[in-house]
Design a protein around this motif. Structure first.
Motif, PDB file in Angstrom:
ATOM      1  N   UNK A 252       2.207  64.856 -86.075  1.00  0.00           N
ATOM      2  CA  UNK A 252       2.666  65.733 -85.277  1.00  0.00           C
ATOM      3  C   UNK A 252       3.833  65.305 -84.323  1.00  0.00           C
ATOM      4  N   UNK A 253       3.999  64.002 -84.117  1.00  0.00           N
ATOM      5  CA  UNK A 253       5.039  63.282 -83.579  1.00  0.00           C
ATOM      6  C   UNK A 253       6.324  63.892 -84.267  1.00  0.00           C
ATOM      7  N   UNK A 254       6.206  63.853 -85.765  1.00  0.00           N
ATOM      8  CA  UNK A 254       7.666  64.120 -86.337  1.00  0.00           C
ATOM      9  C   UNK A 254       7.784  65.684 -86.445  1.00  0.00           C
ATOM     10  N   UNK A 255       6.593  66.448 -86.328  1.00  0.00           N
ATOM     11  CA  UNK A 255       6.822  67.935 -86.236  1.00  0.00           C
ATOM     12  C   UNK A 255       7.455  68.221 -84.917  1.00  0.00           C
ATOM     13  N   UNK A 256       7.007  67.639 -83.828  1.00  0.00           N
ATOM     14  CA  UNK A 256       7.415  67.831 -82.434  1.00  0.00           C
ATOM     15  C   UNK A 256       8.885  67.519 -82.501  1.00  0.00           C
ATOM     16  N   UNK A 257       9.429  66.317 -82.796  1.00  0.00           N
ATOM     17  CA  UNK A 257      10.763  66.066 -82.737  1.00  0.00           C
ATOM     18  C   UNK A 257      11.564  66.945 -83.633  1.00  0.00           C
TER      19      UNK A 257
END
Ligand SMILES: C[S@@+](CC[C@H](N)C(=O)[O-])C[C@H]1O[C@@H](n2cnc3c(N)ncnc32)[C@H](O)[C@@H]1O
Length: 311
Positions: A252-257
Motif C-alpha cells: 500500500x505504501x507503493x500504491x499510495x506513492x
C-alpha cells in the motif's frame, strides 16, 4: 534414460508431449511466441495453456488465469471511473499474470475513453532469449536479472525450476554441464543476439498494441513504481492467501506513492470465473484511502486499506 524436449511448434502434437515412459517433456517457452502461427483461437489457447504450465520460472511463478473472471465488477468500476470524470486515465494494472483476466477491463476502458494510458505488469511478464547469432538453434532464456530459466540445445530443453527426475541421469548431467557453459558465455558477453519474449495472452497483447502509450512492465509490487497513475488496479493478489498484513501495508505504501492526488485503487479477489468479487474502490486522501464503493461481498482487505496511514 534420456528425454528430449519440444522447441518447435511442428513437434507440438498430443502424442509427442510425453516420453515413452509417459513423463511430460519440457517445452521451450520460445514455442509460445510461435503460437501466432495457430489461427484457430481455441487451439491456440489450449496450446498456450500447455506451454505455460510447463514453464516454471526461478521463483516458481506459473501463469494461470482466466478470461471473463470479474466482468460485473469491472463494469461497476468503469462506471466509477466515468463518474469521477477522469478524462485521460493513466492506469496501472498490477499482477496481471498473462493478461487474460484483464482483457475485458482493458477492452471496455478502450471503448469508453479515447485517451487512455495503460500499463500492465507482473513480477515477470517478459523474458529474454540470448543466442550467439539470430540463426543459432541453441539459446538460453533469462529474467531481467540474468537468472537462467531455460536452456535449449536441440533436441533438449531444460527448465531450471523443473526437475528431470533421478532416472534421467543423462539429462541431469547435460543440464548441469550446459548451465555452466552458457553461464560463462553470458558473463563473457558472447551471446550477442537478444530477443524479448513477452509471455502474455495474444488477444490481450493485440489490445495493448492499439496504442503506443500502453506498456508491459516487469514490476514487483514490493518495489517503488517509476510512474504516477490516477488508477491502480490489483486483482487476486492483495489478500491473505499471498501476504500478511505487514506485507500488504508495504504494498500500500507503493500504491499510495504512485497514485496522483485523488487517484483510485481498485482491488478485489474471487475464486472461480464469474464468482462474486470481494472487492472495493478507494480514493487516495491526504493521509490514506477512503472507500468509494464496495462490491456486494466486501473486500478481504478493506480494514487494512482503510486503516492504512501514510506515515
Ligand atoms: C492469482 S494471479 C492473479 C492474476 C490476475 N490478476 C487474475 O486476477 O486472474 C497472481 C499473480 O500475481 C503475480 N505476483 C505474485 N507476486 C508478485 C509480486 N511480488 N509482484 C508482482 N506480481 C506478483 C503472479 O506472478 C501472478 O501472475
Amino acid at each position: 534414460m534420456i528425454r528430449t524436449g519440444i522447441y518447435n511448434l511442428r513437434q507440438f502434437n498430443p502424442a509427442a508431449l510425453k516420453d515413452v515412459f509417459g513423463k511430460e517433456k519440457n517445452i521451450s517457452i520460445e514455442v509460445y511466441s510461435q503460437l501466432n502461427q495457430v489461427y484457430d483461437s481455441q487451439l491456440k489457447e489450449g496450446y498456450a495453456e500447455i506451454v505455460l504450465n510447463r514453464f516454471n520460472s526461478s521463483n516458481n511463478v506459473i501463469k494461470r488465469t482466466y478470461r471473463n473472471r470479474f466482468n460485473s465488477f469491472d463494469d461497476m468500476v468503469i462506471e466509477i471511473i466515468q463518474n469521477l470524470e477522469i478524462s485521460s486515465p493513466r492506469i496501472h494494472d498490477m499482477a496481471i499474470s498473462d493478461g487474460r483476466a484483464s482483457y475485458y477491463f482493458l477492452e471496455k476502458i478502450q471503448n469508453h475513453f479515447h485517451d487512455v494510458e495503460y500499463h500492465a505488469s507482473d513480477l515477470i511478464i517478459s523474458y529474454t532469449i540470448h543466442k550467439k547469432k539470430s540463426e543459432s538453434s541453441s539459446y538460453i532464456v533469462t529474467d531481467d536479472n540474468l537468472n537462467i530459466i531455460e536452456i535449449t540445445v536441440p533436441p533438449f530443453v531444460w527448465n531450471y525450476a523443473r526437475k528431470e527426475g533421478k532416472l534421467y541421469f543423462l539429462n541431469n548431467l547435460l543440464k548441469a554441464y550446459f548451465k555452466r557453459k552458457f553461464y560463462k558465455l553470458i558473463i563473457g558477453k558472447q551471446l550477442k543476439f537478444r530477443k524479448t519474449l513477452p509471455v502474455v495472452d495474444y488477444g490481450f497483447k493485440s489490445l495493448l498494441d492499439k496504442s503506443d502509450k500502453n506498456k508491459l512492465l516487469n514490476y514487483n509490487i514490493f518495489e517503488k513504481s517509476h510512474y504516477q497513475y490516477n488508477v491502480i488496479r490489483a486483482m487476486n493478489i492483495l489478500h491473505f492467501g499471498y501476504f500478511n498484513p505487514e506485507q500488504l501495508n508495504a504494498v500500500l505504501d507503493n500504491v499510495y506513492e504512485s497514485l496522483l492526488p485523488d487517484g483510485i485503487l481498485i482491488e478485489g479477489s474471487n475464486e472461480d470465473v464469474g464468482s462474486p468479487v470481494e472487492g472495493a474502490v478507494y480514493r487516495k486522501t491526504c493521509t490514506g484511502f477512503e472507500l468509494i464503493i464496495s462490491s456486494d461481498k466486501p473486500s478481504r482487505i478493506s480494514d487494512i486499506v482503510l486503516n492504512y496511514n501514510k506515515s
